[in-house]
Scaffold this motif. Structure first.
Motif, PDB file in Angstrom:
ATOM      1  N   LEU A 231       1.496  -1.090  -0.303  1.00  0.00           N
ATOM      2  CA  LEU A 231       0.064  -0.362   0.158  1.00  0.00           C
ATOM      3  C   LEU A 231       0.928   1.541   0.114  1.00  0.00           C
ATOM      4  O   LEU A 231       1.892   1.629   0.792  1.00  0.00           O
ATOM      5  N   THR A 232       0.192   2.824  -0.997  1.00  0.00           N
ATOM      6  CA  THR A 232       1.558   3.339  -0.465  1.00  0.00           C
ATOM      7  C   THR A 232       0.718   4.341  -0.937  1.00  0.00           C
ATOM      8  O   THR A 232      -0.528   4.920  -1.134  1.00  0.00           O
ATOM      9  N   ASP A 233       1.376   6.068  -0.505  1.00  0.00           N
ATOM     10  CA  ASP A 233       0.529   6.762  -0.611  1.00  0.00           C
ATOM     11  C   ASP A 233       0.502   7.080  -2.061  1.00  0.00           C
ATOM     12  O   ASP A 233       1.326   6.958  -2.248  1.00  0.00           O
ATOM     13  N   SER A 234      -0.740   7.270  -2.418  1.00  0.00           N
ATOM     14  CA  SER A 234      -0.860   8.183  -4.406  1.00  0.00           C
ATOM     15  C   SER A 234      -0.498   9.362  -4.267  1.00  0.00           C
ATOM     16  O   SER A 234      -0.354  10.488  -5.499  1.00  0.00           O
ATOM     17  N   GLN A 235      -0.861  11.018  -2.713  1.00  0.00           N
ATOM     18  CA  GLN A 235      -1.139  12.107  -2.697  1.00  0.00           C
ATOM     19  C   GLN A 235      -0.150  12.997  -2.038  1.00  0.00           C
ATOM     20  O   GLN A 235       0.238  12.243  -1.208  1.00  0.00           O
ATOM     21  N   TYR A 236       1.098  13.386  -2.676  1.00  0.00           N
ATOM     22  CA  TYR A 236       1.828  14.155  -2.505  1.00  0.00           C
ATOM     23  C   TYR A 236       1.814  14.467  -0.540  1.00  0.00           C
ATOM     24  O   TYR A 236       1.220  15.564  -0.756  1.00  0.00           O
ATOM     25  N   SER A 237       2.269  14.229  -0.011  1.00  0.00           N
ATOM     26  CA  SER A 237       2.279  14.289   1.297  1.00  0.00           C
ATOM     27  C   SER A 237       3.116  14.823   2.213  1.00  0.00           C
ATOM     28  O   SER A 237       3.549  14.517   3.626  1.00  0.00           O
ATOM     29  N   GLY A 238       4.405  15.594   1.878  1.00  0.00           N
ATOM     30  CA  GLY A 238       5.149  16.505   2.723  1.00  0.00           C
ATOM     31  C   GLY A 238       6.791  15.235   1.880  1.00  0.00           C
ATOM     32  O   GLY A 238       6.576  15.050   1.608  1.00  0.00           O
ATOM     33  N   THR A 239       7.460  16.118   3.104  1.00  0.00           N
ATOM     34  CA  THR A 239       9.040  15.572   2.529  1.00  0.00           C
ATOM     35  C   THR A 239       9.470  13.968   2.944  1.00  0.00           C
ATOM     36  O   THR A 239       9.413  13.765   2.049  1.00  0.00           O
ATOM     37  N   TYR A 240       8.297  13.416   3.662  1.00  0.00           N
ATOM     38  CA  TYR A 240       8.408  11.727   3.706  1.00  0.00           C
ATOM     39  C   TYR A 240       8.054  11.087   2.798  1.00  0.00           C
ATOM     40  O   TYR A 240       7.796  10.036   3.026  1.00  0.00           O
ATOM     41  N   PHE A 241       6.735  11.981   2.166  1.00  0.00           N
ATOM     42  CA  PHE A 241       6.191  10.736   0.770  1.00  0.00           C
ATOM     43  C   PHE A 241       6.072   9.643   0.467  1.00  0.00           C
ATOM     44  O   PHE A 241       5.117   8.582   0.855  1.00  0.00           O
ATOM     45  N   ALA A 242       7.815   9.366   0.510  1.00  0.00           N
ATOM     46  CA  ALA A 242       7.808   8.153  -0.342  1.00  0.00           C
ATOM     47  C   ALA A 242       8.099   7.457   0.400  1.00  0.00           C
ATOM     48  O   ALA A 242       8.249   5.965   0.301  1.00  0.00           O
ATOM     49  N   THR A 243       8.483   7.346   1.924  1.00  0.00           N
ATOM     50  CA  THR A 243       8.661   6.439   2.952  1.00  0.00           C
ATOM     51  C   THR A 243       6.894   6.088   3.598  1.00  0.00           C
ATOM     52  O   THR A 243       6.947   5.363   4.065  1.00  0.00           O
ATOM     53  N   MET A 244       5.789   6.559   2.671  1.00  0.00           N
ATOM     54  CA  MET A 244       4.962   5.966   3.371  1.00  0.00           C
ATOM     55  C   MET A 244       4.545   5.163   2.857  1.00  0.00           C
ATOM     56  O   MET A 244       3.214   5.115   2.032  1.00  0.00           O
ATOM     57  N   GLN A 245       4.465   4.215   3.210  1.00  0.00           N
ATOM     58  CA  GLN A 245       4.212   2.475   2.678  1.00  0.00           C
ATOM     59  C   GLN A 245       3.679   1.571   3.936  1.00  0.00           C
ATOM     60  O   GLN A 245       3.968   1.911   4.757  1.00  0.00           O
ATOM     61  N   ALA A 246       3.329   0.806   3.469  1.00  0.00           N
ATOM     62  CA  ALA A 246       2.634  -0.225   4.308  1.00  0.00           C
ATOM     63  C   ALA A 246       2.499  -1.813   3.588  1.00  0.00           C
ATOM     64  O   ALA A 246       2.373  -1.869   2.155  1.00  0.00           O
ATOM     65  N   ASN A 247       2.342  -2.563   4.816  1.00  0.00           N
ATOM     66  CA  ASN A 247       2.461  -4.089   3.951  1.00  0.00           C
ATOM     67  C   ASN A 247       0.694  -4.840   4.085  1.00  0.00           C
ATOM     68  O   ASN A 247       0.106  -4.078   4.942  1.00  0.00           O
ATOM     69  N   VAL A 248       0.839  -5.343   3.000  1.00  0.00           N
ATOM     70  CA  VAL A 248      -1.019  -5.607   2.926  1.00  0.00           C
ATOM     71  C   VAL A 248      -0.703  -7.050   2.734  1.00  0.00           C
ATOM     72  O   VAL A 248      -0.450  -7.707   1.552  1.00  0.00           O
ATOM     73  N   ILE A 249      -1.250  -8.137   4.167  1.00  0.00           N
ATOM     74  CA  ILE A 249      -1.678  -9.363   3.891  1.00  0.00           C
ATOM     75  C   ILE A 249      -2.615  -9.442   3.893  1.00  0.00           C
ATOM     76  O   ILE A 249      -4.015  -9.452   4.563  1.00  0.00           O
ATOM     77  N   VAL A 250      -3.347 -10.508   2.327  1.00  0.00           N
ATOM     78  CA  VAL A 250      -4.420 -11.444   1.697  1.00  0.00           C
ATOM     79  C   VAL A 250      -4.155 -12.670   2.126  1.00  0.00           C
ATOM     80  O   VAL A 250      -3.422 -12.848   1.525  1.00  0.00           O
ATOM     81  N   GLU A 251      -5.161 -12.818   2.944  1.00  0.00           N
ATOM     82  CA  GLU A 251      -4.704 -14.462   3.831  1.00  0.00           C
ATOM     83  C   GLU A 251      -6.726 -14.772   3.483  1.00  0.00           C
ATOM     84  O   GLU A 251      -7.612 -14.481   3.397  1.00  0.00           O
ATOM     85  N   SER A 252      -7.048 -16.095   3.880  1.00  0.00           N
ATOM     86  CA  SER A 252      -7.286 -16.446   4.357  1.00  0.00           C
ATOM     87  C   SER A 252      -8.836 -16.341   5.539  1.00  0.00           C
ATOM     88  O   SER A 252      -8.414 -16.001   6.299  1.00  0.00           O
ATOM     89  N   PRO A 253      -9.916 -15.761   5.277  1.00  0.00           N
ATOM     90  CA  PRO A 253     -10.968 -15.745   6.418  1.00  0.00           C
ATOM     91  C   PRO A 253     -10.796 -16.497   7.700  1.00  0.00           C
ATOM     92  O   PRO A 253     -10.551 -15.480   8.828  1.00  0.00           O
ATOM     93  N   GLU A 254     -10.001 -17.623   7.350  1.00  0.00           N
ATOM     94  CA  GLU A 254      -9.900 -17.819   9.221  1.00  0.00           C
ATOM     95  C   GLU A 254      -8.398 -17.848   9.752  1.00  0.00           C
ATOM     96  O   GLU A 254      -8.054 -17.370  10.306  1.00  0.00           O
TER      97      GLU A 254
END
Ligand code: HEM
Ligand code: CU
Ligand code: CU
Lengths: 306, 553
Positions: A231-254
């Motif tokens: 997941l990334t930030d797609s709207q420019y949000s200032g100095t450290y914009f490029a670091t605004m990342q997160a992991n997305v884990i899609v897994e079975s409901p269980e």
């Protein structure tokens, strides 16, 4: 004279067939230019992109090959300084090529509209106090037969701030810096920003929505492919914009439920945060100016620091 | 129209230049001659093109590797902000205004612009804008870092706490540039409506004049919105009003509307004159009349009108509800109808002609091909579901660089080569011109084509660091960028050497039809000893009718 005409038509026909076949092939290649299809919406969007690439390739190749033909075969002979034939226009031709783009536009708009409607991603509708006149559907095919699935089953709060993502799962009241999602379930996110504009974007889902301070924005989709995405930030949000990342884990409901249960037992602790770390450190780039920046918000306290 | 061989040869009835090109000092003075002002605009804006280009090199250098390791993040952000701003407000706008200034009075048979002093004032505001922009590098906190959109709240965050900061200077410069453009627009519209030579009805105007006319009308309705938005932002920033600041209950999305209501049409202010340049160049080097002249003329006005109702396509994924997204999708797509008409007309003009691939023609052809590509990606972007994926990614950056470099900058080069003999009275070197073309054409495609796959894979714009999987295409793009930077060297070399000691140019080296080619090279002050009387339509190639009743051809 007659043979010349037939030859011309044959050349044209061969050219048209070659352009058509090439553009169909390019249109198929379009799928390989895209990330994996991890959400139901991405399948629809990829088909639309492939269609537009095919059509676009046909127009581009048509125009350039006509131009190239002229450049090669319609060159002035070295010492010929006379003019070409003074053709100024042709009403029939002009009407036809006004009609062609109009029809193409209507075709593309109609197809795009249908895809958009099927996606049913929501987004802000409170700006004008109108009911959305579009039937919002779910891109997830099974949802049509099983209406219960069309209802969002998983509600997650998303908070964006300079520069971190925080996900809150209201059912268990837990927070994480990793976004876990059950596969094949309709998800509804409540997007909020603490400070400036941010953008919620998962390329593998082909989905994006800006997050606006003071606005509540709902966003819906259906992940379909287990795996790890970003997941990334797609709207420019200032100095450290490029670091605004997160992991997305899609897994079975269980697995998803298990993960929730597990982190519910963990104590909240400060998350790792690249922006905060870089800010704290004297940077090691070769060019430094010392221009002051907005200090990053404190690293979030989360049950699962990812 | 006599078909005598011309390249390098004087026509028998040619008068010698009766005015010297003027002392070089005139170009540094407050001159009111539209031709001097035109060249002042061109040279000044080219200087800023080089500055903006250096910033681009720094960015491409940073993007050679995934990590942020060449410059500080603050420097990177300042670079892309200033690059975008300079390229738009100090390169494309002023250089096109320069051409319009030089050519419009000549092309309509006028002795000068309607308001020559206003014209000079408007020009001298451009260096002022440039000085303020550059000065921002020297204030605490450095230049603006919020992107050329300057969306609040990021643009309202002022960590230095000083009143004089990069963002305030940026807003000031943009506002002054707006005032200068409004002055220019009033002048152009008045000149074109009021000062055409006898006999020049609207449908006898060259298409470049039509294009400038349409573009300047956009300035008149669009600029007030941008200026209002900029002033409100300035108030928020300096005295703490709450128009756009969400922390005080303001609405940042309103700023996006103000901004794009002007800045979408602004792209047509830039591209329409380039369309005009295409329409001037293709007939000359194909030796055929422009196909569908009237339709092409009217389509400029249509583009100007439709461009006023498409701005929300920049905000599909901002706070825009679904039904509004779809309305603007339809209007946006409809821009391609008048644009498509023009493209077809140019192709038909070239088709079956007697082509000469001189440098201006090469640049114009290359630009046309890259414009078709940009138009196709533009249609893809206008489709809401596609835009939801690629908005704010490198796909958009690729699209608008095909427009702004591939089409606008290449089109400007075509125009510079084409009118160089007229402006300076000297011929340029054809072989250096061709070297320049090939470097620029290859560089442009190497630089901007890879941005499309990057965007489709999800690489964001405005990032100083990125995931390692994007590195391959970024290296190619950077190499293309460095090649583009180098491609300006043969151009500068050619222009300087040819201007100083090129072969003397005849009045009409291309055997072109148009009033500007009837006067000497360079044209005398006040252009025409006798105002021409127009008796036929422009672009009469292959038809042996005279253009004017009183001036010799
Ligand atoms: C067929 C005609 C065109 C269409 C359909 C079109 C469509 C679009 C769309 C929908 C966007 C927004 C994409 C996004 O932000 O996600 C866009 C961006 C842009 N276009 Fe075009 N466009 C066309 C021609 C032009 C022209 C003629 C220019 C300039 C001379 C231009 C310059 C730009 C610029 C600068 C942006 C980026 C703005 C930004 O995001 O910073 N486009 N175009
Ligand atoms: Cu952000
Ligand atoms: Cu636009």
């Amino acid at each position: 004279m007659k043979i010349q005409k037939i030859l011309n038509i044959l050349t044209l026909l061969t050219g048209a067939i070659a352009v058509t076949i090439t553009s169909l092939w390019i249109g198929q290649q379009a799928y390989s230019w895209l990330p994996p299809q991890a959400a139901a919406e991405s399948v629809l969007i990829d088909d639309l992109i492939s269609f537009l690439v095919t059509l676009g390739a046909f127009i581009f190749l048509g125009v350039t090959s006509t131009l190239m033909y002229s450049v090669i075969f319609h060159r002035a002979v070295k010492d010929d300084f006379t003019d070409g034939p003074p053709i100024e226009g042709n009403i029939a031709l002009e009407v036809v090529w006004t009609a062609i783009p109009i029809l193409l536009v209507l075709w593309i708009a109609n197809y795009s509209y249908q895809v958009y409607e099927q996606m049913g991603i929501q987004g802000p509708s409170e700006i004008v106090h109108l009911h959305n006149p579009l039937g919002m559907e779910s891109a997830y095919a099974e949802a049509k037969d099983a209406p219960s699935l069309a209802e969002p089953v998983e509600k997650i709060d998303v908070l964006a701030k300079q520069w971190a993502w925080v996900f809150h799962y209201p059912e268990r009241d837990v927070t994480s810096t990793e976004l876990h999602l059950p596969s094949d379930r309709r998800i509804r996110l409540a997007l909020k920003s603490q400070d400036v504009l941010h953008g919620f974007y998962i390329p593998a889902f082909r989905l994006k929505q800006d997050i606006i301070p003071n606005h509540a924005i709902d966003f819906e989709f259906t992940p379909i492919r287990p795996g790890k995405y970003s997941l990334t930030d797609s709207q420019y949000s200032g100095t450290y914009f490029a670091t605004m990342q997160a992991n997305v884990i899609v897994e079975s409901p269980e697995d998803y439920q298990q993960w929730l249960a597990k982190i519910a037992t963990q104590k909240p602790s400060p998350a790792k945060n690249q922006a905060a770390a870089e800010y704290a450190q004297t940077s090691n780039q070769s060019v430094q100016t010392g221009w002051v920046t907005v200090p990053p918000a404190a690293p979030p306290l989360v049950n699962s620091p990812g | 129209m006599t078909n005598v061989p011309i390249e390098g040869m004087l026509l028998p009835n040619e008068k010698p230049n009766h005015e010297s090109p003027g002392n070089w000092k005139e170009y540094f003075s407050f001159s009111t001659d539209h031709k001097v002002i035109g060249i002042q605009y061109l040279v000044t804006s080219f200087f800023f093109f080089l500055v903006g280009g250096i910033f681009a090199m720094v960015m491409r250098g940073e993007l050679m590797t995934p990590d942020s390791d060449l410059v500080d993040r603050t420097v990177y952000n300042g670079m892309f902000t200033m690059h975008g701003t300079i390229m738009l407000f100090l390169w494309t706008f002023p250089s096109l205004v320069g051409f319009a200034n030089y050519l419009v009075p000549l092309m309509i048979g006028a002795r000068d612009m309607a308001f020559p002093r206003l014209n000079a004032v408007a020009f001298w505001m451009v260096p002022v804008v440039g000085i303020i922009m550059m000065g921002s590098f020297f204030v605490p906190g450095g230049p603006a870092q919020a992107g050329w959109w300057s969306y609040p709240p990021v643009s309202l965050q002022n960590p230095t706490g000083n009143l004089i900061n990069g963002q305030v200077l940026w807003l000031l410069a943009v506002a002054i540039s707006g005032v200068s453009s409004i002055m220019g627009a009033v002048n152009f519209v008045t000149t074109i409506v009021k000062m055409r030579a006898p006999g020049m009805g609207f449908f006898k105007m060259p298409l470049f004049v039509w294009a400038v006319f349409s573009a300047q009308i956009i300035q008149l309705f669009g600029l007030p919105a941008l200026t209002a938005g900029a002033v409100m932002l300035l108030l928020d920033l300096t005295v703490g009003t709450a128009f756009f600041d969400p922390a005080k209950g303001g609405n940042p999305v309103m700023f996006e509307h103000y901004f794009w209501f002007y800045s979408h049409p602004a792209v047509y202010v830039i591209i329409l004159p380039i369309f005009g340049i295409f329409s001037e160049i293709f007939p000359v080097y194909s030796r055929k009349p422009l196909f569908g002249y009237k339709v092409v003329a009217v389509s400029s006005i249509l583009i100007a009108v439709v461009s006023g109702i498409v701005w929300v396509h920049h905000m599909y994924v901002s706070g825009t509800p679904g039904w509004l997204r779809l309305i603007f999708m339809l209007t946006t797509m409809f821009v391609s109808v008048p644009t498509g008409i023009k493209v077809f007309a140019w192709v038909a003009t070239i088709w079956g002609g007697k082509l000469r691939l001189n440098t201006p023609m090469l640049f114009a052809l290359g630009a046309l091909i890259m414009f078709v590509f940009a138009g196709i990606t533009g249609i893809m972007l206008s489709s809401v579901p596609v835009d939801v994926h690629v908005n704010n990614t490198y796909f958009v950056v690729g699209h608008f660089h095909y427009v702004l470099y591939g089409t606008v900058t290449m089109g400007l080069y075509a125009a510079i080569y084409h009118w160089f003999p007229k402006m300076t009275g000297r011929m340029y070197s054809e072989s250096w011109g061709k070297i320049h073309f090939w470097l620029a054409f290859i560089g442009t495609n190497l630089n901007f084509l890879p941005m499309h796959p990057l965007g489709l894979q999800g690489m964001l714009r405005r990032v100083a660091s990125y995931a390692p999987e994007y590195q391959f295409w970024n290296i190619i793009a950077s190499l293309g960028g460095f090649l583009l930077g180098m491609s300006t060297l043969p151009f500068i070399f050619n222009m300087v050497i040819s201007w100083m000691q090129g072969e003397k140019a005849p009045n009409n080296p291309w055997r072109a039809i148009g009033l500007e080619w009837l006067v000497s090279s360079p044209p005398p002050v006040e252009n025409f000893e006798e105002i021409p009387i127009i008796i036929s339509e422009p672009y009469g190639y292959g038809k042996s009718e005279p253009l004017t009743a009183n001036l010799s051809e």
